[in-house]
Design a protein around this motif. Structure first.
Motif, PDB file in Angstrom:
ATOM      1  N   GLU A 131       0.831  -1.204   0.000  1.00 54.06           N
ATOM      2  CA  GLU A 131       0.000   0.000   0.000  1.00 54.06           C
ATOM      3  C   GLU A 131       0.870   1.261   0.000  1.00 54.06           C
ATOM      4  O   GLU A 131       0.618   2.211  -0.745  1.00 54.06           O
ATOM      5  N   LEU A 132       1.912   1.247   0.843  1.00 49.52           N
ATOM      6  CA  LEU A 132       2.788   2.419   0.961  1.00 49.52           C
ATOM      7  C   LEU A 132       3.616   2.605  -0.305  1.00 49.52           C
ATOM      8  O   LEU A 132       3.822   3.726  -0.767  1.00 49.52           O
ATOM      9  N   ALA A 133       4.105   1.487  -0.861  1.00 46.03           N
ATOM     10  CA  ALA A 133       4.956   1.594  -2.057  1.00 46.03           C
ATOM     11  C   ALA A 133       4.155   2.134  -3.233  1.00 46.03           C
ATOM     12  O   ALA A 133       4.682   2.866  -4.069  1.00 46.03           O
ATOM     13  N   ARG A 134       2.880   1.784  -3.279  1.00 42.86           N
ATOM     14  CA  ARG A 134       2.058   2.250  -4.408  1.00 42.86           C
ATOM     15  C   ARG A 134       1.616   3.689  -4.234  1.00 42.86           C
ATOM     16  O   ARG A 134       1.196   4.326  -5.193  1.00 42.86           O
ATOM     17  N   SER A 135       1.684   4.192  -3.000  1.00 47.59           N
ATOM     18  CA  SER A 135       1.213   5.553  -2.758  1.00 47.59           C
ATOM     19  C   SER A 135       2.183   6.569  -3.366  1.00 47.59           C
ATOM     20  O   SER A 135       3.399   6.453  -3.206  1.00 47.59           O
ATOM     21  N   ASP A 136       1.609   7.533  -4.027  1.00 49.89           N
ATOM     22  CA  ASP A 136       2.411   8.561  -4.686  1.00 49.89           C
ATOM     23  C   ASP A 136       3.034   9.520  -3.677  1.00 49.89           C
ATOM     24  O   ASP A 136       3.970  10.246  -3.998  1.00 49.89           O
ATOM     25  N   ALA A 137       2.481   9.521  -2.479  1.00 54.89           N
ATOM     26  CA  ALA A 137       2.886  10.533  -1.495  1.00 54.89           C
ATOM     27  C   ALA A 137       4.165  10.154  -0.754  1.00 54.89           C
ATOM     28  O   ALA A 137       4.732  10.986  -0.061  1.00 54.89           O
ATOM     29  N   CYS A 138       4.629   8.905  -0.907  1.00 60.18           N
ATOM     30  CA  CYS A 138       5.796   8.464  -0.123  1.00 60.18           C
ATOM     31  C   CYS A 138       7.078   8.627  -0.924  1.00 60.18           C
ATOM     32  O   CYS A 138       7.198   8.100  -2.021  1.00 60.18           O
TER      33      CYS A 138
ATOM     34  N   VAL B 324     -18.696   0.092   8.388  1.00 61.39           N
ATOM     35  CA  VAL B 324     -17.413   0.555   7.848  1.00 61.39           C
ATOM     36  C   VAL B 324     -17.300   2.057   8.089  1.00 61.39           C
ATOM     37  O   VAL B 324     -18.196   2.813   7.729  1.00 61.39           O
ATOM     38  N   PHE B 325     -16.225   2.455   8.723  1.00 63.04           N
ATOM     39  CA  PHE B 325     -15.985   3.877   8.984  1.00 63.04           C
ATOM     40  C   PHE B 325     -14.845   4.361   8.086  1.00 63.04           C
ATOM     41  O   PHE B 325     -13.845   3.663   7.944  1.00 63.04           O
ATOM     42  N   ALA B 326     -15.005   5.541   7.532  1.00 62.09           N
ATOM     43  CA  ALA B 326     -13.911   6.134   6.749  1.00 62.09           C
ATOM     44  C   ALA B 326     -13.280   7.248   7.581  1.00 62.09           C
ATOM     45  O   ALA B 326     -13.933   7.839   8.438  1.00 62.09           O
ATOM     46  N   ASP B 327     -12.016   7.481   7.303  1.00 60.46           N
ATOM     47  CA  ASP B 327     -11.262   8.474   8.047  1.00 60.46           C
ATOM     48  C   ASP B 327     -11.797   9.888   7.804  1.00 60.46           C
ATOM     49  O   ASP B 327     -11.870  10.708   8.700  1.00 60.46           O
ATOM     50  N   SER B 328     -12.155  10.151   6.567  1.00 60.18           N
ATOM     51  CA  SER B 328     -12.660  11.487   6.199  1.00 60.18           C
ATOM     52  C   SER B 328     -13.970  11.303   5.424  1.00 60.18           C
ATOM     53  O   SER B 328     -14.210  10.237   4.871  1.00 60.18           O
ATOM     54  N   PRO B 329     -14.821  12.340   5.364  1.00 65.53           N
ATOM     55  CA  PRO B 329     -16.090  12.205   4.641  1.00 65.53           C
ATOM     56  C   PRO B 329     -15.873  11.879   3.156  1.00 65.53           C
ATOM     57  O   PRO B 329     -14.980  12.456   2.529  1.00 65.53           O
ATOM     58  N   GLN B 330     -16.674  10.978   2.648  1.00 66.94           N
ATOM     59  CA  GLN B 330     -16.478  10.492   1.280  1.00 66.94           C
ATOM     60  C   GLN B 330     -17.728  10.705   0.434  1.00 66.94           C
ATOM     61  O   GLN B 330     -18.850  10.579   0.929  1.00 66.94           O
ATOM     62  N   GLN B 384      -4.157  14.270  -0.396  1.00 71.81           N
ATOM     63  CA  GLN B 384      -5.464  13.668  -0.604  1.00 71.81           C
ATOM     64  C   GLN B 384      -5.303  12.171  -0.837  1.00 71.81           C
ATOM     65  O   GLN B 384      -5.992  11.348  -0.261  1.00 71.81           O
ATOM     66  N   GLN B 385      -4.278  11.861  -1.699  1.00 71.67           N
ATOM     67  CA  GLN B 385      -4.083  10.459  -2.003  1.00 71.67           C
ATOM     68  C   GLN B 385      -3.574   9.716  -0.780  1.00 71.67           C
ATOM     69  O   GLN B 385      -3.939   8.573  -0.549  1.00 71.67           O
ATOM     70  N   PHE B 386      -2.711  10.372   0.010  1.00 66.70           N
ATOM     71  CA  PHE B 386      -2.189   9.657   1.170  1.00 66.70           C
ATOM     72  C   PHE B 386      -3.280   9.441   2.203  1.00 66.70           C
ATOM     73  O   PHE B 386      -3.235   8.450   2.933  1.00 66.70           O
ATOM     74  N   SER B 387      -4.247  10.343   2.263  1.00 71.86           N
ATOM     75  CA  SER B 387      -5.321  10.131   3.239  1.00 71.86           C
ATOM     76  C   SER B 387      -6.068   8.842   2.921  1.00 71.86           C
ATOM     77  O   SER B 387      -6.562   8.158   3.808  1.00 71.86           O
ATOM     78  N   ILE B 388      -6.126   8.488   1.640  1.00 72.22           N
ATOM     79  CA  ILE B 388      -6.768   7.223   1.258  1.00 72.22           C
ATOM     80  C   ILE B 388      -5.910   6.057   1.729  1.00 72.22           C
ATOM     81  O   ILE B 388      -6.404   5.103   2.331  1.00 72.22           O
ATOM     82  N   ILE B 420       2.017  11.256  18.183  1.00 69.62           N
ATOM     83  CA  ILE B 420       0.787  12.022  17.930  1.00 69.62           C
ATOM     84  C   ILE B 420       0.082  11.450  16.705  1.00 69.62           C
ATOM     85  O   ILE B 420       0.700  10.764  15.898  1.00 69.62           O
ATOM     86  N   SER B 421      -1.196  11.760  16.592  1.00 71.12           N
ATOM     87  CA  SER B 421      -1.949  11.224  15.451  1.00 71.12           C
ATOM     88  C   SER B 421      -1.629  12.028  14.190  1.00 71.12           C
ATOM     89  O   SER B 421      -1.055  13.115  14.265  1.00 71.12           O
ATOM     90  N   LEU B 422      -2.022  11.500  13.047  1.00 70.84           N
ATOM     91  CA  LEU B 422      -1.667  12.136  11.776  1.00 70.84           C
ATOM     92  C   LEU B 422      -2.258  13.534  11.619  1.00 70.84           C
ATOM     93  O   LEU B 422      -1.701  14.375  10.922  1.00 70.84           O
ATOM     94  N   THR B 423      -3.378  13.774  12.274  1.00 70.81           N
ATOM     95  CA  THR B 423      -4.037  15.066  12.082  1.00 70.81           C
ATOM     96  C   THR B 423      -3.402  16.175  12.928  1.00 70.81           C
ATOM     97  O   THR B 423      -3.598  17.346  12.645  1.00 70.81           O
TER      98      THR B 423
END
Lengths: 253, 514
Positions: A131-138, B324-330, B384-388, B420-423
């Motif tokens: 998952e991390l390797a595929r992420s563009d953000a890393c 199923v819970f998502a981290d951010s509103p989807q 945005q992509q990393f939040s996923i 600390i948490s990511l946020t």
């Protein structure tokens, strides 16, 4: 990061040309010594750059670092490269011990970009690595193998996922597995010597004959410590300064 | 063929007031409303220390409405509860949803002055559908009996009149007209105008007793005198009560429109399979289909969601739910599908599934997200992509498994390292005292004791001190600590950060230079 054509050029529908195909790193080109151009990250050490094909850590490739279980030299090896990648995240997957924020701040690492992921179970580790390797953000993923050993197939999964990313992917494994087969593009061992770090590259993609000559990287002066009192004059060197040293009066051992 | 064309009469508005006199007790009663009313133990409910509801046992003991709670407790030793306004409002909106089957025009009535709340339904337009007022009232009473709610019904030409008549014993009949309602209103005492306590007080001082006297006054002098003396709100209320048109020149051409009731909307859809499914993989496609429908539903309504619920069921009424819970509103379905599949990965189907349902009850309005225009073609952190990615990792490993590091000002090194948490935002200001000091890259969570052997210090190998000491002391306010830190080198040339604890007289290893 040096710019060189990527392994998989974008081909929207049209079949790739021969030149494009030859740019791919995974095409065998017989005895040709012409190494395909690759995207690399400067290691920060001239001696190491010289020995690596592409003159830096290969991007989008799995690297494997073997070291003895009680020995740690990860940051010494990778901090200069991490400082070169200033945009994306640096992820530590399954680190053996907690990183110390004070030391990382001293080294100039932005803590906002540093992320720690703990995946003790092997299946979780594999899924997280992919998952991390595929992420563009890393920009960099430093992963430590979980207690259960990874098989060749599992390593292959990690290697394939690494080719989909755009960062540097380093897997730290115990020294005992160095004789086992691995799909990693670059494999090396690390070992501390009295005043240097010895690196031995024992597998490198694109290198036909393996150069067994070890590379020695210097260690910070402060780590060298104080010389014994009787050697100070004979060496003729000034006493190295340890900034944190505070003399204590009346201290007894 | 002979066709009979009847001349359509303009629809007369008819308001039905459903008053729930025991609602405060109903929402608080844990063993049912009847048990609370008939209980031999005196029970009361208070708001702002004044009694607003009491059961028959409390009434027999001499407790009255409006009494101070302390007096009531001294008098009867009653069990007192505080009024739950929020629960009452929630129950009212639930009841309004139930009444939506009878009329699309529903208003909620919750008085601030008295603990009387209920619903007002405009039923003039739907009498034909239900076969007249009597039949409709029976159906509503049946429905309320199912809900176990005590009910008082009033009906009239306007909302205010219907509500007021719900306090009177009204005989339900289909043929009543506006004149009948006004005649009935006129018999009521003015003390029932609970919403206007000051005006009622003043009117009583002036000698008014029933609404008939007010009506007589209005007919003689118009409503203007009341408006001047008691304010616009009271005058408008009287006009509504007696159905007086306030337009002097001519009758209004159009009636004031009635607001439509909007029931709480949520997404619920299901897929029934031709044959029972027994593998998780077979669920993927129907899940994708349902989530795409959910995504379309959310997009059309400009909504987002953070929580969905899958329900698996079979023909034997077995049921298994998965939230199923998502981290951010989807709004999009892809992440929700990935998160659902991650959760299903380590499960097995508990039975052969015949129906798959997707429910999404909790939505929130779409948040306008701003995106930075990217003119540079280089790489950037794609947050945005990393939040996923982070959401997927959290779904697999748990929230605590992903964290950032932050510096925290503290004397003890292990306390200065904070997870600390990511946020949250990292603290990165290192005080000058730490900037030049030697610190290891790895820090053990708790210091580990070093053995003291004949040859010297030993921890996974013999250790020689090469630099130090650095005294770190403090924390005197809780557990005083004084430590002398050294850099030690082990026989395999690994540098360690070790300290001698002055209080415990013991050596410890704290970190590793890597």
């Amino acid at each position: 990061m040096k710019l060189v054509p990527p392994d998989h050029p974008a081909s929207a529908g049209s079949p790739p040309s021969l030149e494009q195909l030859l740019c791919r790193g995974d095409i065998w080109r017989g005895r040709s010594h012409q190494a395909p151009p690759r995207l690399v990250v400067d290691t920060g050490y001239a001696a190491l750059n010289e020995r690596l094909t592409g003159s830096g850590w290969p991007v989008a490739s799995l690297m494997e670092v073997c070291q003895k279980s009680a020995c740690h030299s990860e940051w010494q090896l990778l901090v200069p490269a991490l400082l070169h990648t200033q945009r994306g995240l640096v992820v530590l997957l399954n680190p053996p011990i907690s990183p110390f924020a004070q030391a990382l701040l001293q080294a100039g690492i932005d803590l906002e970009r540093l992320l720690i992921v703990e995946a003790k179970d092997k299946s979780d580790f594999l899924a997280s690595f992919i998952e991390l390797a595929r992420s563009d953000a890393c920009d960099a993923v430093m992963a430590w193998q979980p207690t259960q050993a990874l098989s060749y197939t599992e390593l292959r999964k990690c290697a394939l996922a690494s080719t989909e990313g755009q960062g540097i992917y380093v897997l730290f494994r115990p020294d005992a597995v160095r004789d086992q087969s691995s799909p990693a593009v670059l494999r090396l061992t690390l070992e501390w010597e009295s005043e240097q770090l010895r690196i031995n590259i024992f597998k490198q993609k694109g290198e036909l004959t393996v150069n067994r000559q070890p590379i020695h990287l210097p260690i910070p002066n402060a780590w060298k410590g104080l010389l014994p009192h009787n050697e100070l004059d004979s060496q003729g060197k000034p006493k190295p300064k340890i900034a944190s040293v505070t003399p204590i009066r009346g201290w007894r051992r | 063929m002979k066709t009979h064309i009847s001349k359509r009469q303009p629809l007369q508005r008819l308001w039905l007031a459903l008053r729930f006199p025991h609602l405060p007790a109903h929402v608080l009663a844990s063993h049912g409303l009847d048990a609370a009313i008939d209980s031999a133990e005196p029970q009361v409910i208070s708001a702002k220390r004044q009694l607003i509801w009491l059961n028959s046992a409390a009434q027999n003991a001499g407790v009255t409405l409006g009494m101070d709670i302390t007096t009531a407790q001294l008098l009867s030793g009653c069990v007192a509860q505080e009024r739950a306004n929020q629960k009452e409002l929630q129950r009212l909106s639930e009841l309004a949803e139930t009444m939506y089957q009878f009329s699309p025009y529903i208003e909620t009535y919750a008085s601030e002055q008295v603990p009387q709340s209920g619903l007002l339904l405009e039923v003039g337009s739907c009498l034909m559908l239900f076969g007249g007022l009597t039949a409709l009232c029976e159906k509503i009473a049946q429905q309320m009996a199912q809900e176990n709610i005590a009910l008082a019904i009033g009906f009239a030409h306007s909302k205010a009149a219907a509500w007021l008549l719900s306090f009177a014993e009204q005989i339900i009949a289909d043929d009543k007209t506006k004149a009948d309602f006004i005649a009935q209103l006129k018999t009521l005492p003015i003390s029932w105008l609970h919403d206007f306590p000051k005006q009622v007080d003043a009117l009583e001082k002036m000698g008014f007793v029933t609404l008939a006297e007010i009506a007589k006054q209005v007919e003689a002098q118009s409503v203007g005198s009341f408006r001047k003396r008691f304010g616009h709100a009271f005058a408008d209320y009287l006009c509504e009560l007696f159905g007086i048109d306030q337009d002097f020149q001519q009758d209004s051409l159009f009636e004031k429109p009635v607001t439509l009731f909007k029931p709480h909307e949520f997404f619920a859809e299901q897929v029934q399979f031709d044959y029972p499914l027994h593998q998780i993989d077979q669920l993927q496609q129907p899940m994708e289909h349902l989530l795409q429908n959910l995504s379309a539903y959310l997009r059309k309504r400009q909504l987002q969601t953070q929580q969905i619920e899958w329900v698996l069921s079979d023909i034997y009424r077995h049921r298994d739910a998965l939230t199923v819970f998502a981290d951010s509103p989807q709004t999009h379905w892809q992440l929700l599908l990935d998160l659902s599949l991650i959760q299903l990965e380590n499960r097995e189907l508990p039975f052969e599934v015949d129906t798959l349902s997707l429910n999404c009850r909790h939505t929130l309005p779409m948040q306008a997200a701003s995106h930075v225009l990217e003119f540079e073609h280089g790489r950037k952190i794609n947050r945005q992509q990393f939040s996923i990615t982070a959401a997927k990792l959290k779904a697999r490993l748990g929230d605590a498994a992903i964290y950032k590091l932050s510096y925290k000002d503290s004397y003890l090194p292990n306390e200065s390292n904070q997870r600390i948490s990511l946020t949250e935002t990292c603290e990165q200001e290192l005080p000058s005292i730490h900037q030049s000091a030697q610190r290891p890259q790895w820090l053990l969570d708790a210091p580990v004791e070093i053995q003291l052997r004949k040859q010297g210090l030993y921890w996974r190998g013999r250790i020689t001190l090469i630099a130090g000491p650095e005294r770190i002391q403090g924390n005197w306010w809780s557990e005083p600590s004084a430590r002398d830190y050294f850099i030690g080198v082990r026989q395999d040339q690994q540098r360690l950060w070790i300290f001698f604890d002055v209080h415990k007289q013991q050596w410890f290893v704290q970190g590793i230079f890597a």
